[in-house]
Design a protein around this motif. Structure first.
Motif, PDB file in Angstrom:
ATOM      1  N   TYR B 403     -20.617  33.077   6.760  1.00  0.00           N
ATOM      2  CA  TYR B 403     -20.463  33.370   8.185  1.00  0.00           C
ATOM      3  C   TYR B 403     -21.828  33.606   8.817  1.00  0.00           C
ATOM      4  O   TYR B 403     -22.093  33.182   9.944  1.00  0.00           O
ATOM      5  CB  TYR B 403     -19.568  34.596   8.397  1.00  0.00           C
ATOM      6  N   LEU B 406     -23.344  30.385   9.480  1.00  0.00           N
ATOM      7  CA  LEU B 406     -22.709  29.724  10.619  1.00  0.00           C
ATOM      8  C   LEU B 406     -23.134  30.350  11.940  1.00  0.00           C
ATOM      9  O   LEU B 406     -23.146  29.685  12.971  1.00  0.00           O
ATOM     10  CB  LEU B 406     -21.184  29.778  10.484  1.00  0.00           C
ATOM     11  N   SER B 410     -23.878  26.660  13.691  1.00  0.00           N
ATOM     12  CA  SER B 410     -22.425  26.553  13.548  1.00  0.00           C
ATOM     13  C   SER B 410     -22.000  25.172  13.060  1.00  0.00           C
ATOM     14  O   SER B 410     -20.875  24.991  12.655  1.00  0.00           O
ATOM     15  CB  SER B 410     -21.751  26.865  14.879  1.00  0.00           C
ATOM     16  N   ASN B 416     -19.532  25.301   6.395  1.00  0.00           N
ATOM     17  CA  ASN B 416     -18.130  25.107   6.755  1.00  0.00           C
ATOM     18  C   ASN B 416     -17.283  24.828   5.524  1.00  0.00           C
ATOM     19  O   ASN B 416     -16.161  25.319   5.404  1.00  0.00           O
ATOM     20  CB  ASN B 416     -18.008  23.963   7.764  1.00  0.00           C
ATOM     21  N   VAL B 419     -16.872  28.237   3.739  1.00  0.00           N
ATOM     22  CA  VAL B 419     -15.886  29.122   4.372  1.00  0.00           C
ATOM     23  C   VAL B 419     -14.477  28.590   4.129  1.00  0.00           C
ATOM     24  O   VAL B 419     -13.561  29.351   3.792  1.00  0.00           O
ATOM     25  CB  VAL B 419     -16.174  29.252   5.880  1.00  0.00           C
ATOM     26  N   ALA B 420     -14.311  27.282   4.262  1.00  0.00           N
ATOM     27  CA  ALA B 420     -12.980  26.697   4.061  1.00  0.00           C
ATOM     28  C   ALA B 420     -12.484  26.980   2.646  1.00  0.00           C
ATOM     29  O   ALA B 420     -11.330  27.365   2.455  1.00  0.00           O
ATOM     30  CB  ALA B 420     -13.019  25.199   4.329  1.00  0.00           C
ATOM     31  N   SER B 432      -8.586  28.228   6.764  1.00  0.00           N
ATOM     32  CA  SER B 432      -9.182  27.230   5.892  1.00  0.00           C
ATOM     33  C   SER B 432      -9.054  25.845   6.502  1.00  0.00           C
ATOM     34  O   SER B 432      -9.993  25.046   6.464  1.00  0.00           O
ATOM     35  CB  SER B 432      -8.490  27.273   4.531  1.00  0.00           C
ATOM     36  N   LYS B 434      -8.889  25.103   9.624  1.00  0.00           N
ATOM     37  CA  LYS B 434      -9.803  25.016  10.766  1.00  0.00           C
ATOM     38  C   LYS B 434     -11.223  24.663  10.304  1.00  0.00           C
ATOM     39  O   LYS B 434     -11.850  23.741  10.831  1.00  0.00           O
ATOM     40  CB  LYS B 434      -9.800  26.358  11.497  1.00  0.00           C
ATOM     41  N   TYR B 435     -11.687  25.367   9.262  1.00  0.00           N
ATOM     42  CA  TYR B 435     -13.059  25.121   8.813  1.00  0.00           C
ATOM     43  C   TYR B 435     -13.180  23.811   8.033  1.00  0.00           C
ATOM     44  O   TYR B 435     -14.215  23.154   8.068  1.00  0.00           O
ATOM     45  CB  TYR B 435     -13.570  26.304   7.982  1.00  0.00           C
ATOM     46  N   ARG B 438     -13.755  21.234  10.503  1.00  0.00           N
ATOM     47  CA  ARG B 438     -15.138  21.240  10.985  1.00  0.00           C
ATOM     48  C   ARG B 438     -16.080  20.648   9.957  1.00  0.00           C
ATOM     49  O   ARG B 438     -17.067  20.014  10.289  1.00  0.00           O
ATOM     50  CB  ARG B 438     -15.577  22.669  11.276  1.00  0.00           C
TER      51      ARG B 438
END
Lengths: 209, 503
Positions: B403, B406, B410, B416, B419-420, B432, B434-435, B438
């Motif tokens: 984070y 990011l 970002s 990404n 995080v996912a 998950s 969402k990332y 990305r």
């Protein structure tokens, strides 16, 4: 017998691959408005298929959206098909008018469009391991449309099956020729445009001096 | 001038602060190139720098006279650096801070008291396990094994073995594994690195590249089916490019191949059996789109001349063509791109070798005769911290560092993905997804979606079942009604017909 509304005729033609278009021809049915609506639907279905697909089946290939390829893949290809088929079959003793070719071919596209839309829906429900269902839907939809196209060409021109195949191959060739001429024409136009714009620039420079 | 500059800087700072935005990292202010990274469409986008050039060190800076065409650098386990100063025929040992030379090796003493000198040494390696120094003494056609005090131990020369059929023996790079086996990259050898047992016996070749299936090679194969043996003998042979350099990381040897034409096997991770672990990865090392120079009408594809595995497992690749360092994590996800082809600090004319130690990178330039030291930026440190946790399997602990990354950039793809994966592990499927979107990773998205779907069905099972039952019931009822209606219609028709008949 067969006193159907135009909308019922669409259903009849699509669900009766062998005799549907024959019946339509016999009853002199088919609506140009519905045909154009179907082509428009094809256009939107193709956009949906490439932009609204579930992310687990891959992300859209292009970063920025351009409408031109979709327009070419649906409307332009369809127009080329109709024009090509009309041109070829007029020479091959076909009985179909351009209007009828347009209507019958558009009706034949319905399973293909349905397949595109169903797969867009399924792609948001299924995961990668279950892709086989989507493949099946795609195969059935495309195959059905192919059969319908064959049937449509056969009944609109009153051909034998063999001659229908021949006509379809020739139509494909005609479409390629048209595409070639179109590209040639565009590049020529572009050169003329460059020439004219150069003259214009040249003149503006002279006038300023 | 300086005052003006300072004033300008102050004014700029003030303006930025007033604007309420964050001051951009000043790390790449003096760099010869914009730092960039690749987004999820594999297009180059501006990104924060992970490394910044700190200083450039020449031989005179180290107090040993200038280097002449240095070609290799190695950092031993205790932090001492060894530079193969090729045309000066010497190996220079440098201290950990890279400020002064500790020792210069130009000759080694044999047990009988005689001396043996080096001739164009091109590679150097110091083994943690044997404590010996291994030198690719290329013009002397040998690999020299010596102690770090300058004592001669033994040497490996051209093996007298039927498998080794090349006339020459020109070692370019050398390394030794835990067991003391010696590997050496040889000039003009395409069958891989030569492998020797600890006592200097030739074992065989290790880690040859595959021939890339280009259309010419496939065509040649089909044509050769119709050729006579004589014609075949006169044809050019299809051989893969030989490996250029390698590095060892515990049990694995990483090789790289610098070739403008070869695209496969440019970077390999080999296990003890010589099998490439990266063989099935869709690996693109270097820039995705090769640079096209319209002036020379040529495409400059990446040529990875050196590879280095840092202590935390990152893979650093040095691209000779662009003078760029590409840093990848263990799974070959791109982390950073640094360096350029330039004359300023941070640019290279002819990048030859790289080495990493702690959080710094050292790049040897064989034309500028310098070693450029890159230090990790704050952004780089954040990414490395998160990567290290992630690679060690601490996905959830890595979440907060990711984070943090990011917050700085970002669009950073690797963060990404991190995080996912972490959210997926935690069971936060929606986050998950969402990332993963990305990061452009359909596979992670797929796993997250599977979990999300499972939870969704579990939660709304009653509603879903109800909808399905009601709709089937409706369909059945509708079908029945229609059948009844059509049956009634038929009856009516029949009645009418019979009426007609009775009339």
């Amino acid at each position: 017998m067969m006193d159907l509304t135009e909308r019922q005729w669409v259903r009849h033609a699509v669900t009766h691959p062998v005799e549907g278009f024959e019946d339509m021809r016999w009853k002199r049915s088919g609506s140009m408005r519905i045909a154009l609506l179907i082509v428009l639907l094809l256009f939107f279905a193709q956009i949906a298929h490439s932009r609204l697909y579930g992310f687990q089946f891959g992300m859209p290939a292009e970063k920025t959206f351009s409408i031109v390829p979709y327009l070419v893949r649906s409307v332009v290809i369809f127009a080329a098909w109709v024009a090509g088929n009309w041109a070829v079959c007029t020479l091959l003793d076909g009985e179909g008018t351009a209007r009828n070719i347009c209507i019958y071919s558009a009706y034949a596209l319905i399973p293909y469009i349905a397949q595109l839309l169903i797969n867009v829906l399924l792609s948001h429900i299924l995961i990668q391991d279950e892709k086989v269902f989507m493949d099946a839907v795609e195969l059935i939809g495309t195959g059905w449309s192919a059969i319908l196209i064959f049937s449509a060409v056969r009944s609109v021109h009153q051909y034998s099956p063999g001659k229908t195949c021949f006509a379809i191959v020739l139509t494909a060739a005609a479409m390629l020729v048209m595409l070639f001429l179109l590209v040639l024409f565009l590049s020529l136009i572009q050169q003329i445009w460059v020439f004219l714009s150069t003259i214009y620039t040249e003149i503006t420079y002279r006038l300023r001096v | 001038m300086k005052k003006n500059k300072r004033r300008l800087a102050a004014a700029l700072c003030a303006a930025v602060i007033f604007a309420g935005s964050v001051i951009p990292s000043a790390a790449n202010a003096g760099e010869p190139s914009e730092s960039y990274n690749y987004d999820r469409w594999n297009e180059a986008v501006p990104s924060q720098a992970g490394y910044a050039a700190e200083r450039s060190v020449s031989g005179s800076d180290l107090g040993v006279g200038s280097f002449d065409t240095p070609s290799d650098i190695f950092c031993a386990w205790d932090g001492l650096f060894y530079i193969a100063d090729t045309k000066n025929d010497r190996i220079v040992a440098v201290d950990e801070e890279f400020t002064s030379a500790v020792k210069v090796y130009s000759s080694f003493t044999k047990p009988d008291g005689s001396k043996t000198t080096l001739d164009k040494p091109k590679g150097v390696y110091v083994s943690q396990y044997t404590g010996y120094m291994y030198i690719a003494d290329s013009e002397n056609d040998r690999v020299l094994i010596a102690t770090r005090e300058g004592g001669y131990i033994s040497e490996i020369t051209r093996p007298d073995d039927p498998v080794y059929n090349a006339p020459t023996f020109k070692p370019l790079r050398v390394l030794a594994d835990k067991a003391g086996n010696v590997y050496t990259v040889l000039g003009n050898i395409t069958t891989g690195a030569a492998m020797f047992s600890p006592d200097g016996k030739f074992i065989g070749f290790y880690g040859a590249n595959r021939v890339q299936p280009t259309k010419e090679i496939i065509g040649t194969f089909f044509r050769s089916l119709f050729l006579t043996e004589e014609k075949k003998a006169r044809r050019t042979r299809n051989v893969p490019t030989g490996i250029t350099s390698f590095d060892i990381d515990g049990d694995f040897i990483f090789t790289c191949t610098s070739s403008s034409s070869q695209k496969t096997d440019t970077v390999k991770k080999l296990n003890a059996a010589g099998k490439n672990i990266f063989a099935n990865l869709p690996l693109v090392i270097g820039d995705y789109t090769p640079i096209y120079d319209s002036y020379q009408n040529t495409v400059f594809s990446p040529a990875i001349t050196d590879i280095d595995i840092s202590e935390d497992g990152c893979i650093n690749c040095l691209d000779y063509t662009t003078g760029r360092i590409f840093q990848y994590d263990e799974d070959c996800n791109l982390l950073f791109i640094a360096g350029a082809k330039a004359n300023q600090l941070g640019g290279f004319t002819s990048a030859a070798a790289l080495e990493s130690h702690a959080n710094k990178l050292y790049v040897v330039d064989s034309v500028k005769d310098t070693v450029t030291v890159f230090r990790e930026t704050d952004f780089g440190a954040a990414v490395h911290k998160a990567t290290a946790l992630y690679n060690a399997g601490y996905y959830e602990e890595a979440l907060e560092p990711w984070y943090e990354v990011l917050r700085r950039d970002s669009g950073y793809k690797r963060a990404n993905i991190g995080v996912a994966s972490a959210l997926l592990r935690k069971g936060d499927y929606k986050g998950s997804m969402k990332y993963a979107k990305r990061a452009g990773s359909p596979d992670i998205y797929n796993k997250a979606f599977e979990g999300y779907r499972r939870e969704f069905i579990k939660k709304h099972f009653a509603a879903i079942a109800a909808v399905i039952m009601i709709s089937t019931a409706a369909l059945i009822l509708r079908g029945r009604r229609r059948r009844r209606r059509s049956a009634a219609g038929n009856n009516k028709e029949k009645e009418e017909q019979s009426d007609d008949g009775s009339d």
